[in-house]
Motif scaffolding. Sequence first.
Motif, PDB file in Angstrom:
ATOM      1  N   TYR A  20      24.190 -93.515  44.846  1.00  0.00           N
ATOM      2  CA  TYR A  20      24.253 -93.513  43.377  1.00  0.00           C
ATOM      3  C   TYR A  20      22.876 -93.779  42.765  1.00  0.00           C
ATOM      4  O   TYR A  20      22.513 -93.155  41.764  1.00  0.00           O
ATOM      5  N   ARG A 106      28.389 -88.509  37.857  1.00  0.00           N
ATOM      6  CA  ARG A 106      29.514 -87.642  38.247  1.00  0.00           C
ATOM      7  C   ARG A 106      29.200 -86.857  39.517  1.00  0.00           C
ATOM      8  O   ARG A 106      30.090 -86.638  40.344  1.00  0.00           O
ATOM      9  N   GLN A 109      29.612 -89.270  42.316  1.00  0.00           N
ATOM     10  CA  GLN A 109      31.044 -89.549  42.418  1.00  0.00           C
ATOM     11  C   GLN A 109      31.766 -88.390  43.116  1.00  0.00           C
ATOM     12  O   GLN A 109      32.630 -88.600  43.964  1.00  0.00           O
TER      13      GLN A 109
END
Length: 134
Positions: A20, A106, A109
């Motif tokens: 991330y 996103r 993710q």
Amino acid sequence: MTPCICGRLRRTSRALTRLYDEALAPVGITVTQFSVLRTLSRMERPTLVELAEATAHEKSALWRTLQPLVKKGWVGAATDKGARGQRFALTPAGLEKLNDALPHWRAAQAKVSETLGEREAALIALLKEVETHV
């Protein structure tokens, strides 16, 4: 010998944090900062204690995360008249930073979701159960 659950979760957490953080690097924030900005976008001027509770941070660690966000103007900190602690809120610049970061978050993710496949919902439920009961 039985594997250490804590050790495995910590290694996994570090791997996910790297993923991330790398995804969010073009926007100039870390996943920890993103998480705080995102939580602030959903709360109404929380105190440090309230925000720490919502994010499961120790107060001192959360304070260290908040300081650069306040200095950059992404989070506002103010003390209400007669109150003892500061209250925090996302500023317009902070909301813009959060919106800039969302597509990058996103993407990370989606990569994790693709890896987990159908097991994603079960993993989220299991982690929530462990967090609640430990």
